[in-house]
Design an enzyme around this catalytic site. Sequence first.
Site, PDB file in Angstrom:
ATOM      1  N   ASP A 116     -10.816 -11.829  10.414  1.00 16.38           N
ATOM      2  CA  ASP A 116      -9.990 -11.829   9.652  1.00 16.38           C
ATOM      3  C   ASP A 116      -8.476 -12.333  10.281  1.00 16.38           C
ATOM      4  OD1 ASP A 116      -8.830 -12.042   6.873  1.00 16.38           O
ATOM      5  OD2 ASP A 116      -8.718  -9.816   6.882  1.00 16.38           O
TER       6      ASP A 116
ATOM      7  N   ASP B  78       2.355   1.887   3.387  1.00 20.72           N
ATOM      8  CA  ASP B  78       3.144   0.939   3.984  1.00 20.72           C
ATOM      9  C   ASP B  78       4.583   1.377   3.716  1.00 20.72           C
ATOM     10  OD1 ASP B  78       0.973  -0.757   4.286  1.00 20.72           O
ATOM     11  OD2 ASP B  78       1.356  -1.956   2.612  1.00 20.72           O
TER      12      ASP B  78
ATOM     13  N   HIS C 135       1.144  -0.998   0.137  1.00 20.97           N
ATOM     14  CA  HIS C 135      -0.212   0.054   0.122  1.00 20.97           C
ATOM     15  C   HIS C 135       0.846   1.137  -0.018  1.00 20.97           C
ATOM     16  CE1 HIS C 135      -2.670  -3.107   2.006  1.00 20.97           C
ATOM     17  NE2 HIS C 135      -3.628  -2.360   1.717  1.00 20.97           N
TER      18      HIS C 135
ATOM     19  N   ASP D 239      -6.124 -13.837   8.941  1.00 18.74           N
ATOM     20  CA  ASP D 239      -4.891 -13.955   8.002  1.00 18.74           C
ATOM     21  C   ASP D 239      -3.647 -14.940   8.304  1.00 18.74           C
ATOM     22  OD1 ASP D 239      -6.165 -12.027   6.390  1.00 18.74           O
ATOM     23  OD2 ASP D 239      -5.175 -10.364   7.313  1.00 18.74           O
TER      24      ASP D 239
HETATM   25 CO   LIG Z   1      -7.774 -10.780   5.453  1.00 17.90          CO
END
Ligand SMILES: [Co+2]
Lengths: 441, 441, 441, 441
Positions: free
Chosen positions: A309, A106, A103, A311
Amino acid sequence: MKTYFDAISKIEYEGPKSENPLAFRHYDKDKLVMGKRLEEHLRFAVCYWHNFCWEGKDIFGLGTGTMNRPWHQPGDEMEMARMKMDAAFDFMAKLGAPYWCWHDYDIAPEGATIKESRNNFAAMLDVAEQKMAETGVKLLWGTANAFSNPRYMCGAATNPNPEVFAYAASQVQNAMAATHRLGGANYVLWGGREGYQNLMNTDLKRESEQLGRFLQMVVEYKHAIGFKGTILLEPKPQEPTKHQYDYDSATVFGFLQRFGLEKEIKVNIEVNHATLAGHSFHHEIATAASLGILGSVDANRGDYQNGWDTDQFPNSVDEMILPCYEIIKAGGFTTGGFNFDTKLRRESIDPDDMFHGHIGAMDTLALAYTKAADLYESGELQKVIENRYSGWNSELGEKILSGGINLKDLSQWAVDNDIDPKPQSGKQEYLENLVNRFIHK
Amino acid sequence: MKTYFDAISKIEYEGPKSENPLAFRHYDKDKLVMGKRLEEHLRFAVCYWHNFCWEGKDIFGLGTGTMNRPWHQPGDEMEMARMKMDAAFDFMAKLGAPYWCWHDYDIAPEGATIKESRNNFAAMLDVAEQKMAETGVKLLWGTANAFSNPRYMCGAATNPNPEVFAYAASQVQNAMAATHRLGGANYVLWGGREGYQNLMNTDLKRESEQLGRFLQMVVEYKHAIGFKGTILLEPKPQEPTKHQYDYDSATVFGFLQRFGLEKEIKVNIEVNHATLAGHSFHHEIATAASLGILGSVDANRGDYQNGWDTDQFPNSVDEMILPCYEIIKAGGFTTGGFNFDTKLRRESIDPDDMFHGHIGAMDTLALAYTKAADLYESGELQKVIENRYSGWNSELGEKILSGGINLKDLSQWAVDNDIDPKPQSGKQEYLENLVNRFIHK
Amino acid sequence: MKTYFDAISKIEYEGPKSENPLAFRHYDKDKLVMGKRLEEHLRFAVCYWHNFCWEGKDIFGLGTGTMNRPWHQPGDEMEMARMKMDAAFDFMAKLGAPYWCWHDYDIAPEGATIKESRNNFAAMLDVAEQKMAETGVKLLWGTANAFSNPRYMCGAATNPNPEVFAYAASQVQNAMAATHRLGGANYVLWGGREGYQNLMNTDLKRESEQLGRFLQMVVEYKHAIGFKGTILLEPKPQEPTKHQYDYDSATVFGFLQRFGLEKEIKVNIEVNHATLAGHSFHHEIATAASLGILGSVDANRGDYQNGWDTDQFPNSVDEMILPCYEIIKAGGFTTGGFNFDTKLRRESIDPDDMFHGHIGAMDTLALAYTKAADLYESGELQKVIENRYSGWNSELGEKILSGGINLKDLSQWAVDNDIDPKPQSGKQEYLENLVNRFIHK
Amino acid sequence: MKTYFDAISKIEYEGPKSENPLAFRHYDKDKLVMGKRLEEHLRFAVCYWHNFCWEGKDIFGLGTGTMNRPWHQPGDEMEMARMKMDAAFDFMAKLGAPYWCWHDYDIAPEGATIKESRNNFAAMLDVAEQKMAETGVKLLWGTANAFSNPRYMCGAATNPNPEVFAYAASQVQNAMAATHRLGGANYVLWGGREGYQNLMNTDLKRESEQLGRFLQMVVEYKHAIGFKGTILLEPKPQEPTKHQYDYDSATVFGFLQRFGLEKEIKVNIEVNHATLAGHSFHHEIATAASLGILGSVDANRGDYQNGWDTDQFPNSVDEMILPCYEIIKAGGFTTGGFNFDTKLRRESIDPDDMFHGHIGAMDTLALAYTKAADLYESGELQKVIENRYSGWNSELGEKILSGGINLKDLSQWAVDNDIDPKPQSGKQEYLENLVNRFIHK
Ligand SMILES: [Co+2]
Ligand SMILES: [Co+2]
Ligand SMILES: [Co+2]
Ligand SMILES: [Co+2]
Ligand SMILES: [Co+2]
Ligand SMILES: [Co+2]
Ligand SMILES: [Co+2]
Ligand SMILES: [Co+2]
């Protein structure tokens, strides 16, 4: 140059018998699978956000994070951004993943104004460009963070305020240009807060039209600058908002059609977003493939008992083999790849933990993909499907599908012939065993 | 004529102070709401299947049901079908719901051959037509059961065998003709087993094309016979199959667009199917309305702790007021209505239980709809929305939406003006209180 | 004294006809219900954490929060803590909730060392004590935050390191002493990270014994210092960890029994934690009451479509009436009360939003409790239950329950008498209508 | 003797290279693992109900089932029961699973009276006893079906009518005696409908006391007749009822303690019931083991996207290895074993499908168990745990756990020493890779 990962050397492929936790046991990047090197099939990418930006904070620990990286200490933000980038490219080079993803915010700190943000970003792009040249790491995709700043709390393109739309447009335009400059293979849009918290204060129709227009502008800009990569939308059903418009692949497809974009935009499917939407990852891949919009994959996993989420790194060949089979059947990735949108557990705070996560994920996918290719080349599953539907190659089948018979006549035909078609076994258990035969040879 | 419900008299409106459990406390059918009688707004329908066909069996009690109705005893099937229809119309007349709904095999037993099935159905249609004339009960919609017979175990239109498609076509054609004959206001298709149990044996693309063609044939037939009602699809995400193609309203919309049917077919939204799909009922109604495909409603409720279709009677004004508001905002029902696709608890085995279920549901919806109309007429919610998005009426907003500015120029404009739009409160809690003010006046 | 809430005046009861959003419409604190003032029944408490500490950050917006309170700006931490406390007591006094609740680090900043933390806490306790005296706001409960600091990332009492246990012990001891000093009615322990992220690295048995011992030490200390309040455990099934040991009330009861604590510790049930555990709030309340461990309530609500702890304000009388009925049936709160462990939506950023949230919640519970009391006093539900189980007052029933007959003899009796008991309707729909009659009079 | 499975021969072990779908690839029953034959470790059992009784009906297909077995045709019920038993033992003998399991009414039709039911059952027991002798198939457990008949619609032991309790007692006593006679290794109680559909008509406390008394009677009877097997409860959170009392292992443990039964009764954990309860199967096994109540396993699997009991065949080594590891760590099965409480997909209607399901399941568990034993014998996971908690072997750790220090003194010690314990990485990703190393050697 000294970096955070100094103690760790380049990760090598050592084969399945290796007990070295810092080596690949299955990801042999040069191995030929269906005539192509594994590295080119899998197109692994490391994400910048979870790995290098996340401090180990969660909603019950917002103060101090657990990760305690040197670049998360107080100090000059641009200096920290450079230290972070040194560490990141050191990590990526040692890991040997050929791609990265980011991003805008980021890689460069957001400034006090748009201009300051752009300057920060431009400066870090120079660094990134040089690092990419030095290490050979390529860009799978770039994206813009249009969800963290409070200005986006009620959405970016779907915000009730058109100035917020404009702010997001400025970020996305800039991030697209940067992606183009760095030779990115795709550009991704993840809705973030494009959704609603409640329907009482929301004009669904208007917001969808705003979003549709935004996407059209993105596609027009892509063509204007000659970007040859793919524009990708990443479906997610909810979180952070109660409901997000890019719910799942089928929903996104309907949305794209509505705005004439179904040939222009594909999906970036995330495993954990599939499961949050109530689907298997396999379902999302197969659905997108059947609709011609399969683009790329965020290869992580969720937790079947937790409703958010997580991840996590993928770690199950059993779960990955059939999605890989589906990708292979669809012709494999073109511009897309497997990006690890994965997050260490908040308790995994050692430098080597970031390697363990990625090594496990890459080994898992390498194994799953190789076995899926084996299954594909055997033709065994495909043959079952062909036999199963073979009746549709009959005169009756073709007449129906081609529009050669209407409902009334077909009904009459059924009555006249007093048809009584018999059920045929679906053979699910047989097929599960067949797949397992390819997993555990 | 003696029927199962002899002990119960016509249900009358007695007002909110009544403690008579066999009276309406809120459903005053002649009450004028926004200038129209409540009965005409709500268009309540009683379903035939759960009420009169279901024996009280469940998956852990497949042998003997609990309901023990006289028409579920051994005997001549057509005689039983007539006894059932006597009871059904007696029930509907006493309840005072203006409409009913059926599947073909609800009202007439399936025979050993297509022809026998058609004869049975034709005979029962005669009875039904007469009963409708006698009682004044009208037909909200008809549908065909293309999922119970083992021939449909792997789908009807999406079956691997085109003869099964043809068999389904013969039922649907016949049921459409019957619906037309009985003056039905709509014709419904519920996928049933149009979905998959696993992706290993499934050709998603082919099955979707089969289903698309089936729907086109249905629409063509509708026009051929001059049926003026609406064709409705009923979304359901899963159950009985692992995944069903008509997952939710957004998915159905995408599907309809793909086959050029989005102006021809609308959705029949079931509350419990919305919750099984991970959505609020409010979401499904608002989504369908925003896409122009809101048709009709199966007004039941699920259980938030149970993951299957419990089809309970709606009993919460809190849950129904905002969906009713959305329906009113969309202009109210045209051909659609509130059908009670509701099932008594398996333990509610007395004749009066069927009345309690419907009375409670009708009172709940009457109250929710009346309060929603009150909220709508106050304009209070609408005003909040208009203010919230008012920025989009500005020059900037209109330029963006009309395509009058491209991404690059908009980005440049944002940079040049160094914009910094400030977040505005979404006021969710304020709005929740506002709605509650209309519920508890 | 100027505070953040200056623009808002004391919230008054104005009755159900009021359209003033900053007034109570149903919470008339002096209204007598079953002979006691509503305020004494409900014992409302405002929580410090979500209201005054949370900055509006979430996992996708970790940088800058949305709330932007003056005390969340950079500056001297103790000064900010005092500014926050000024605002908090101003809020509580204006709202008119009789109680508050806190974690140790909510009211005083954590220092660099235990001692510094204790000094900060002691200083703020002095302020709090004075504020309580000035405003009349009392303490419902205190607790210690043993989950935010990275040292607790793998648990507090269940940490693999006994020094972390000791650290937690020091916080809990200090917070208990503070609660005692401020006249707290209860002391709460919420597990936080007492659970596991994975079972591979976890010794379940050992961790449970650590936690058991910790609770025993807490109970011993309570008696040692003469604290007369109740020790409460707050069940939560998961989040932040994958699995938490205090999963739900039934699990906590088993745990307490195992360590001989079932007479010493009760539960603080949170609505949203009930729903995350797959239970209705009603279930958790009824279960705890039936086991004799119902202590207090965190009165919030979750979102049925979101799988994380949204901690929204309760807004549905329909959802709250039966839990209130259960509390009344159990004799009402003794030391417990309704604490609002509730969080504004991240987009609700105006000072008045905090009032809207609490006003709505208090009105909802006042209405639900009043109607539940009405239902209770009517005896209508209770009578249904008594009739339903009346067979157990027979000779047979009493013999079975008292141990007066063994399996063999009871079996023989059944055979000899060829019994064939008939099913009786459970009347669920009738009962739902009965409850609705009390809601919508 | 001709049976339904005539076309299929005995299933042999052919090794991992075999492509014969009707052979074992991993289940080599005589293979020594940790010094014991695999068959003795795994103790596989075939269930009677799903395999031989279920006709392929589901809630959307209640009329005709899909399975169409010869013994499901009209005819004399006892003759059909014998034909079914012939087929069942033929199947079991060919499959080579050493055990079977049944409900009373699986093997013999329920009669019009208790006595007739008992006579039917007694007659079929004679047949079963002979078949067991002939084939060598042994009984893992028996149980009674106290949930299918309408008399049990509101529970068996928890029924509002004590005569229903008595009826259930007669069945359980008879089934226990039969289990004892056939040399059963365990006797199982699955709640079935021991739970509630709603709390309005339910007296939770009374029902739990009824159930507690019932279990005490069962245990007393076990001792009275000298049955040496284990009494097992099978947790399930919901379905068929909204909530079931034997929710999960932790809940059952609390219940057993309450009635003094925690040394007398263990749990039979079903994979799919674990997932319905919001737990991983691994969690349930580890929890039961840590509480000393791990008895036996119903080895099936659910569907993570479907909220009901799909009872599919286990097919993932990834999912089974850690539960197997936990069983091995707990000492392996004693009286328990892996029972396949598994159901063919309703579309798997061929005779060989039943073999495919079981072969896949047995291969999966054989592989998972063997790999788990390998992991266990390596000591690698255990060593991580021992190191992780090693601090608890210190003086501080032991003093805390032994009760040698109270909260105040421990708190003071922490303050005096100004302790600041540092977080240690939990190494989850490393451990996941470690486990995968054992799966994919
Ligand atoms: Co995710
Ligand atoms: Co992603
Ligand atoms: Co429906
Ligand atoms: Co339904
Ligand atoms: Co709480
Ligand atoms: Co909470
Ligand atoms: Co089971
Ligand atoms: Co099951």
